[in-house]
Design a protein around this motif. Structure first.
Motif, PDB file in Angstrom:
ATOM      1  N   SER A  87      57.914 -44.101 -23.557  1.00 13.70           N
ATOM      2  CA  SER A  87      57.213 -42.832 -23.370  1.00 13.70           C
ATOM      3  C   SER A  87      57.417 -41.962 -24.612  1.00 13.70           C
ATOM      4  O   SER A  87      58.346 -42.194 -25.386  1.00 13.70           O
ATOM      5  CB  SER A  87      57.768 -42.101 -22.153  1.00 13.70           C
ATOM      6  N   ARG A 132      47.711 -32.749 -22.513  1.00 11.49           N
ATOM      7  CA  ARG A 132      48.986 -32.218 -23.024  1.00 11.49           C
ATOM      8  C   ARG A 132      49.061 -32.359 -24.541  1.00 11.49           C
ATOM      9  O   ARG A 132      48.692 -33.389 -25.091  1.00 11.49           O
ATOM     10  CB  ARG A 132      50.172 -32.989 -22.422  1.00 11.49           C
ATOM     11  N   ARG A 134      51.614 -32.955 -27.358  1.00 10.35           N
ATOM     12  CA  ARG A 134      52.972 -33.474 -27.456  1.00 10.35           C
ATOM     13  C   ARG A 134      53.560 -33.006 -28.779  1.00 10.35           C
ATOM     14  O   ARG A 134      52.976 -33.241 -29.840  1.00 10.35           O
ATOM     15  CB  ARG A 134      52.973 -35.010 -27.397  1.00 10.35           C
ATOM     16  N   GLY A 163      57.076 -32.100 -18.234  1.00 16.30           N
ATOM     17  CA  GLY A 163      58.223 -32.933 -18.597  1.00 16.30           C
ATOM     18  C   GLY A 163      57.731 -34.368 -18.667  1.00 16.30           C
ATOM     19  O   GLY A 163      56.522 -34.609 -18.709  1.00 16.30           O
ATOM     20  N   SER A 164      58.665 -35.320 -18.634  1.00 15.35           N
ATOM     21  CA  SER A 164      58.276 -36.720 -18.787  1.00 15.35           C
ATOM     22  C   SER A 164      57.584 -37.286 -17.542  1.00 15.35           C
ATOM     23  O   SER A 164      58.128 -37.280 -16.445  1.00 15.35           O
ATOM     24  CB  SER A 164      59.504 -37.566 -19.102  1.00 15.35           C
ATOM     25  N   ILE A 208      44.133 -43.520 -29.672  1.00 18.65           N
ATOM     26  CA  ILE A 208      44.820 -44.567 -28.931  1.00 18.65           C
ATOM     27  C   ILE A 208      44.430 -44.498 -27.456  1.00 18.65           C
ATOM     28  O   ILE A 208      44.409 -43.417 -26.872  1.00 18.65           O
ATOM     29  CB  ILE A 208      46.350 -44.413 -29.050  1.00 18.65           C
ATOM     30  N   ARG A 210      45.570 -46.136 -23.844  1.00 21.15           N
ATOM     31  CA  ARG A 210      46.573 -46.987 -23.188  1.00 21.15           C
ATOM     32  C   ARG A 210      46.219 -47.147 -21.709  1.00 21.15           C
ATOM     33  O   ARG A 210      45.907 -46.171 -21.032  1.00 21.15           O
ATOM     34  CB  ARG A 210      47.974 -46.376 -23.328  1.00 21.15           C
ATOM     35  N   TYR A 227      46.467 -39.005 -32.277  1.00 21.41           N
ATOM     36  CA  TYR A 227      47.689 -38.816 -33.066  1.00 21.41           C
ATOM     37  C   TYR A 227      47.334 -38.372 -34.474  1.00 21.41           C
ATOM     38  O   TYR A 227      46.370 -38.854 -35.064  1.00 21.41           O
ATOM     39  CB  TYR A 227      48.486 -40.125 -33.135  1.00 21.41           C
TER      40      TYR A 227
HETATM   41  C1  16G Z   1      53.141 -41.952 -24.459  1.00 20.97           C
HETATM   42  C2  16G Z   1      51.997 -42.838 -24.027  1.00 20.97           C
HETATM   43  C3  16G Z   1      51.299 -42.319 -22.798  1.00 20.97           C
HETATM   44  C4  16G Z   1      52.288 -41.981 -21.704  1.00 20.97           C
HETATM   45  C5  16G Z   1      53.348 -41.061 -22.234  1.00 20.97           C
HETATM   46  C6  16G Z   1      54.398 -40.769 -21.202  1.00 20.97           C
HETATM   47  C7  16G Z   1      51.123 -43.626 -26.206  1.00 20.97           C
HETATM   48  C8  16G Z   1      49.969 -43.828 -27.063  1.00 20.97           C
HETATM   49  N1  16G Z   1      50.974 -43.016 -25.038  1.00 20.97           N
HETATM   50  O1  16G Z   1      52.682 -40.768 -25.027  1.00 20.97           O
HETATM   51  O2  16G Z   1      50.428 -43.319 -22.325  1.00 20.97           O
HETATM   52  O3  16G Z   1      51.634 -41.352 -20.626  1.00 20.97           O
HETATM   53  O4  16G Z   1      53.976 -41.650 -23.367  1.00 20.97           O
HETATM   54  O5  16G Z   1      55.311 -39.887 -21.819  1.00 20.97           O
HETATM   55  O6  16G Z   1      52.196 -44.023 -26.566  1.00 20.97           O
HETATM   56  P1  16G Z   1      56.256 -38.915 -21.035  1.00 20.97           P
HETATM   57  O7  16G Z   1      57.019 -39.758 -20.053  1.00 20.97           O
HETATM   58  O8  16G Z   1      57.103 -38.311 -22.074  1.00 20.97           O
HETATM   59  O9  16G Z   1      55.382 -37.918 -20.313  1.00 20.97           O
END
Ligand code: 16G
Length: 241
Positions: A87, A132, A134, A163-164, A208, A210, A227
């Motif tokens: 992530s 979002r 980032r 958050g994540s 990108i 995914r 990105y």
């Molecule tokens: C990354 C992923 C995305 C995912 C996210 C979750 C790529 C291109 N994308 O950004 O698909 O939803 O991580 O991140 O790598 P988080 O757990 O920090 O919200």
């Protein structure tokens, strides 16, 4: 430092001299380099030659030009290996950078067409869509638009996605994320994207897409990300045979 009798072209020697100063840390990230005129005078060469060296370094990503301001040492790119399904939060923490999120949009809609088939849900089912920014150490790196099935990610809300997402899915929902397929293509920042990411309109970006799946085969997310081309590079190890 410049050898006019060397078989190496002068612009090339200038390029190597500037690169050397960047690599040794004598010129720092974000620092303005001397003007073409200053280089030309210091080395007693033409401005055209200096311009050629600088243009090559801009094209190679060592320097960036800012209109009306000057030429600056470019920021080092974040190098992201294309292995392992991680992530954004994990990636930044692993680098010692502090991740943060700016939520631009969060809404529910009805699944249709590609979104419905991609998420493996009937059309008309509820989709959660959010956008979002980032950031790493307060610098915007990517703009991400995520689509999820509301049925699958129960309890998700505007606060949680600041958050994540992966942490919530795994730790709170107990779902097991398995694999993803990813597409990566070149593009340029459109007006709104460039404003959000703090780059000039038309700057190179990496687009990108995914598609992530759970261990039981259910699709988890569709994510479209933009990105910054000046901050990111993706690397992959390859094995022959
Ligand atoms: C990354 C992923 C995305 C995912 C996210 C979750 C790529 C291109 N994308 O950004 O698909 O939803 O991580 O991140 O790598 P988080 O757990 O920090 O919200």
């Amino acid at each position: 430092m410049i050898d006019k009798y060397s078989p190496l072209p002068i612009y090339y020697q200038i390029e190597e001299a500037i690169k050397g100063r960047i690599e040794k840390g004598e010129l720092l990230e974000g620092e303005m380099i001397p003007s073409e005129r200053e280089y030309a005078e210091a080395y007693e060469i033409s401005r055209m030659t200096v311009r050629q060296a600088i243009t090559n370094l801009v094209n190679d990503g060592y320097l960036t030009r800012r209109k009306g301001k000057g030429t600056f040492v470019a920021n080092k790119k974040i190098e992201q290996k294309l292995v392992g399904l991680t992530s954004f939060t994990e990636d930044m923490k692993a680098r010692g950078l502090s991740p943060s999120i700016k939520l631009l949009d969060y809404k529910l809609s009805e699944a249709q067409g590609k979104t419905a088939s991609g998420l493996g849900i009937p059309s008309g089912a509820t989709v959660i869509e959010f956008q979002r920014v980032r950031l790493a150490d307060q610098i915007p790196m990517a703009l991400e638009t995520t689509f999820l099935s509301a049925d699958l990610v129960r309890g998700l809300n505007e606060k949680i996605v600041q958050g994540s997402l992966y942490q919530y899915v795994e730790e709170e929902l107990g779902l097991s994320i398995d694999y993803a397929t990813q597409e990566l293509e070149a593009s340029v920042a459109r007006e709104t994207e460039s404003e959000i990411l703090g780059i000039a309109k038309g700057s190179p970006v990496l687009l990108i897409r995914r598609y992530t799946y759970l261990t039981d085969g259910r699709p988890l997310e569709l994510v479209q990300s933009i990105y910054r081309g000046d901050r990111y590079k993706f690397t992959i190890d390859m094995q022959r045979g």
